[in-house]
Scaffold this motif. Structure first.
Motif, PDB file in Angstrom:
ATOM      1  N   VAL A 170      55.970  24.115  45.699  1.00 16.26           N
ATOM      2  CA  VAL A 170      55.834  25.801  45.032  1.00 16.26           C
ATOM      3  C   VAL A 170      55.657  26.459  45.670  1.00 16.26           C
ATOM      4  N   GLY A 171      56.092  27.801  45.950  1.00 12.40           N
ATOM      5  CA  GLY A 171      55.198  28.753  46.564  1.00 12.40           C
ATOM      6  C   GLY A 171      55.080  30.154  45.608  1.00 12.40           C
ATOM      7  N   VAL A 172      54.052  30.366  45.435  1.00 16.27           N
ATOM      8  CA  VAL A 172      53.666  31.397  44.658  1.00 16.27           C
ATOM      9  C   VAL A 172      52.872  32.237  45.175  1.00 16.27           C
ATOM     10  N   ALA A 173      53.601  33.516  45.476  1.00 13.08           N
ATOM     11  CA  ALA A 173      53.114  35.143  46.010  1.00 13.08           C
ATOM     12  C   ALA A 173      52.456  35.621  44.261  1.00 13.08           C
ATOM     13  N   VAL A 174      51.353  36.494  45.085  1.00 13.83           N
ATOM     14  CA  VAL A 174      50.083  36.787  44.137  1.00 13.83           C
ATOM     15  C   VAL A 174      50.118  38.188  44.302  1.00 13.83           C
ATOM     16  N   GLY A 175      50.325  39.241  42.970  1.00 16.84           N
ATOM     17  CA  GLY A 175      50.119  40.222  43.265  1.00 16.84           C
ATOM     18  C   GLY A 175      48.302  40.951  43.358  1.00 16.84           C
ATOM     19  N   ASP A 179      42.787  33.013  48.015  1.00 14.02           N
ATOM     20  CA  ASP A 179      42.362  31.977  48.977  1.00 14.02           C
ATOM     21  C   ASP A 179      43.106  30.877  49.572  1.00 14.02           C
ATOM     22  N   THR A 180      44.570  31.389  50.505  1.00  9.01           N
ATOM     23  CA  THR A 180      44.971  30.267  50.432  1.00  9.01           C
ATOM     24  C   THR A 180      44.671  28.697  51.194  1.00  9.01           C
ATOM     25  N   ASP A 181      43.578  28.609  51.296  1.00  6.00           N
ATOM     26  CA  ASP A 181      43.049  27.018  51.488  1.00  6.00           C
ATOM     27  C   ASP A 181      42.345  26.260  50.267  1.00  6.00           C
ATOM     28  N   THR A 182      42.264  27.312  49.157  1.00  6.15           N
ATOM     29  CA  THR A 182      41.774  26.359  47.961  1.00  6.15           C
ATOM     30  C   THR A 182      42.690  26.603  46.586  1.00  6.15           C
ATOM     31  N   GLY A 183      43.767  27.468  47.088  1.00  5.69           N
ATOM     32  CA  GLY A 183      45.048  28.232  46.236  1.00  5.69           C
ATOM     33  C   GLY A 183      44.766  28.985  44.967  1.00  5.69           C
ATOM     34  N   THR A 184      42.639  29.193  45.106  1.00  2.91           N
ATOM     35  CA  THR A 184      42.097  30.319  44.363  1.00  2.91           C
ATOM     36  C   THR A 184      42.676  31.573  44.124  1.00  2.91           C
ATOM     37  N   ILE A 185      43.071  31.925  43.172  1.00  2.00           N
ATOM     38  CA  ILE A 185      43.120  33.634  43.327  1.00  2.00           C
ATOM     39  C   ILE A 185      42.247  34.167  43.050  1.00  2.00           C
ATOM     40  N   VAL A 186      41.301  35.040  44.667  1.00  2.00           N
ATOM     41  CA  VAL A 186      39.813  35.600  44.323  1.00  2.00           C
ATOM     42  C   VAL A 186      40.070  36.862  43.073  1.00  2.00           C
ATOM     43  N   LEU A 199      45.116  28.678  40.406  1.00  2.00           N
ATOM     44  CA  LEU A 199      46.399  28.350  40.076  1.00  2.00           C
ATOM     45  C   LEU A 199      46.596  27.147  40.808  1.00  2.00           C
ATOM     46  N   ALA A 200      47.334  27.204  42.128  1.00  2.00           N
ATOM     47  CA  ALA A 200      47.616  26.197  42.723  1.00  2.00           C
ATOM     48  C   ALA A 200      47.611  24.689  41.954  1.00  2.00           C
ATOM     49  N   PRO A 201      46.272  24.484  41.885  1.00  2.00           N
ATOM     50  CA  PRO A 201      45.674  22.880  41.845  1.00  2.00           C
ATOM     51  C   PRO A 201      45.970  22.988  40.027  1.00  2.00           C
ATOM     52  N   LEU A 202      46.127  23.744  39.394  1.00  4.58           N
ATOM     53  CA  LEU A 202      46.374  23.365  37.853  1.00  4.58           C
ATOM     54  C   LEU A 202      47.960  24.182  37.581  1.00  4.58           C
ATOM     55  N   VAL A 203      49.007  24.118  38.324  1.00  6.60           N
ATOM     56  CA  VAL A 203      49.960  24.369  37.924  1.00  6.60           C
ATOM     57  C   VAL A 203      50.537  22.752  38.904  1.00  6.60           C
ATOM     58  N   SER A 204      50.032  22.715  40.042  1.00  7.61           N
ATOM     59  CA  SER A 204      50.196  20.963  40.906  1.00  7.61           C
ATOM     60  C   SER A 204      50.058  20.176  39.489  1.00  7.61           C
ATOM     61  N   ARG A 205      48.999  19.816  39.051  1.00  7.57           N
ATOM     62  CA  ARG A 205      48.549  18.786  38.680  1.00  7.57           C
ATOM     63  C   ARG A 205      49.439  19.287  36.815  1.00  7.57           C
ATOM     64  N   ARG A 206      49.975  20.348  36.268  1.00 10.98           N
ATOM     65  CA  ARG A 206      51.080  20.349  35.502  1.00 10.98           C
ATOM     66  C   ARG A 206      52.636  19.462  35.839  1.00 10.98           C
ATOM     67  N   LEU A 207      53.014  20.152  36.928  1.00  5.82           N
ATOM     68  CA  LEU A 207      54.279  19.705  37.432  1.00  5.82           C
ATOM     69  C   LEU A 207      54.259  18.474  38.565  1.00  5.82           C
ATOM     70  N   GLY A 208      53.282  17.855  39.356  1.00  7.08           N
ATOM     71  CA  GLY A 208      53.549  16.906  40.173  1.00  7.08           C
ATOM     72  C   GLY A 208      54.108  17.199  41.260  1.00  7.08           C
ATOM     73  N   LEU A 209      54.129  18.212  41.681  1.00  8.45           N
ATOM     74  CA  LEU A 209      54.802  18.743  43.198  1.00  8.45           C
ATOM     75  C   LEU A 209      53.262  19.790  43.727  1.00  8.45           C
TER      76      LEU A 209
END
Length: 415
Positions: A170-175, A179-186, A199-209
């Motif tokens: 999954v790729g997420v484009a954020v407006g 921080d692309t290293d941690t997957g966090t919206i700054v 965001l990335a860790p939270l969504v990854s945990r929910r979807l397993g992707l």
């Protein structure tokens, strides 16, 4: 991007060096096998230039057809690539070449565009086809980001296949700044609840992707590069011009992200030293304050143009033919856009500027006005004058770019 190993087979040709990317770099890091490096180069070349035959790939990479065959056959067997119909052989005869391309039935990719209060999601095929879409809204002024996470997950579950096929990622484009290293919206200035959200860790945990995030304009640039009007172009700038302003830069084949993805906030470059309007970021003088639809409507109200509150570049361009005040405002809007383009061209010389967003509705009238102001300011350069191009109306560049984030991360890992 790290330096890759040396040539895999003998001395590399100029075409092979070009295929390796900026400064002779490969799209993979230094700790890879020759087979992994060649696989990444094959996949990159197919996306940049394909479909291509085995002979084409061998020539571009600078290896033998046997080596290319050892790379592509497992990809064909695994359903990543397919062979097209044989091409007619040349005058000298020989076995007809069969072009290789990505399978439309390969692993789909989840793509998300997260904006303040809104989510758009899609399933994208490996060839850049949007297979399904979903969307929804959440409260931008919510006390935390949980509603946004829930909506992203819900939309992805609606679009990703339910037949057991596993998505590539999954790729997420954020407006907002990420921080692309941690997957966090700054920070997202128009939706503070998203600031600091992992965001990335939270969504990854929910979807397993695997989930990767990036800044919206950079994802947009990836969409242009992988699947859009800049396909095969080594250097260009992808601009988003609407209620906000953002720029994604691709230079010599590499998307420019800066440390931890902090680069790309070009809308906040300073173009007015003596004050100016207050920007969404809280500062004054930003390029975004004079080159967005908000500025356009504010000036239209000051000039008492009819319908100023809902004015768009498209409507302004229509009026400009008969209304001198509208024509003058359109020209100033074009000039304000041009000033940032000129600064980018003088600094980095991308050469091609691809415009997305509300500005597209301004059509040729607005595009030509921007180009004229750019031509009047930019210094003569060896590569010629910069080219200003409007993106196709209603394109899916950002969602396709979100899929491109996954592809960029996965090139060396596809088996």
């Amino acid at each position: 991007m790290q330096t890759s190993p040396g040539p895999v087979e003998g001395d590399m040709t100029p075409a092979a060096r070009a295929a390796r990317g900026p400064g002779g770099r490969s799209p993979v890091g230094p700790w890879v096998t020759a087979s992994e490096a060649n696989r990444a180069r094959v996949l990159q070349l197919l996306y940049d230039m394909g479909p291509l035959s085995r002979a084409d790939l061998a020539k571009l990479i600078g290896v033998t057809r046997t080596t290319v065959g050892s790379v592509v056959q497992p990809l064909i067997d695994g359903g990543v690539l397919v062979e097209g119909e044989p091409r007619p052989s040349g005058a000298v005869g020989g076995k007809p070449a069969r072009p290789l391309w990505f399978s439309r039935d390969g692993q789909p990719i989840g793509a998300v565009h997260l904006m303040p209060g809104r989510v758009a999601a899609a399933a994208v095929s490996p060839v850049g086809e949007v297979l399904a879409t979903a969307g929804g809204t959440f409260r931008a002024d919510a006390p935390d980001g949980s509603a946004a996470v829930d909506l992203v997950v819900e939309c992805l579950r609606r679009v990703l296949p339910a037949d057991g096929r596993r998505a590539l990622g999954v790729g997420v484009a954020v407006g907002g700044m990420v921080d692309t290293d941690t997957g966090t919206i700054v920070e997202v200035s128009l939706a503070p609840a998203l600031s600091g959200l992992p965001l990335a860790p939270l969504v990854s945990r929910r979807l397993g992707l695997d989930v990767h995030i990036d800044h919206h304009p950079r994802a947009q640039a990836l969409g242009d590069r992988w699947f859009g009007q800049a396909r095969g172009v080594r250097s260009f700038a992808s601009l988003y011009l609407a209620d906000v302003l953002g720029v994604g830069l691709v230079l010599d084949g590499a998307v420019q992200r800066g440390r931890a993805g902090a680069g790309g906030e070009i809308g906040h470059s300073v173009v007015e030293l003596d004050g100016g309007e207050v920007c969404n970021c809280g500062r004054r003088g930003c390029w975004e304050t004079v080159a967005t639809v908000g500025w356009l409507r504010g000036e239209a109200r000051r000039l008492r143009l009819p319908g100023a509150g809902g004015l768009t570049p498209g409507r302004l361009a229509e009026r400009a033919a008969d209304d001198p005040a509208a024509a003058e405002l359109l020209d100033r809007y074009a000039r304000n856009i041009a000033v940032g383009i000129v600064n980018l061209q003088h600094t980095l010389a991308p050469g091609l500027f691809l415009l997305h967003g509300d500005v597209v509705a301004g059509g040729e009238v607005l595009r030509a006005a921007i180009e004229a102001h750019v031509a009047g300011w930019v210094l003569p350069q060896p590569g010629g004058p910069p080219e200003i191009v409007l993106a196709e109306d209603r394109d899916h560049a950002t969602l396709l770019g979100a899929a491109g984030i996954v592809l960029s991360q996965s090139l060396a890992r596809i088996r």
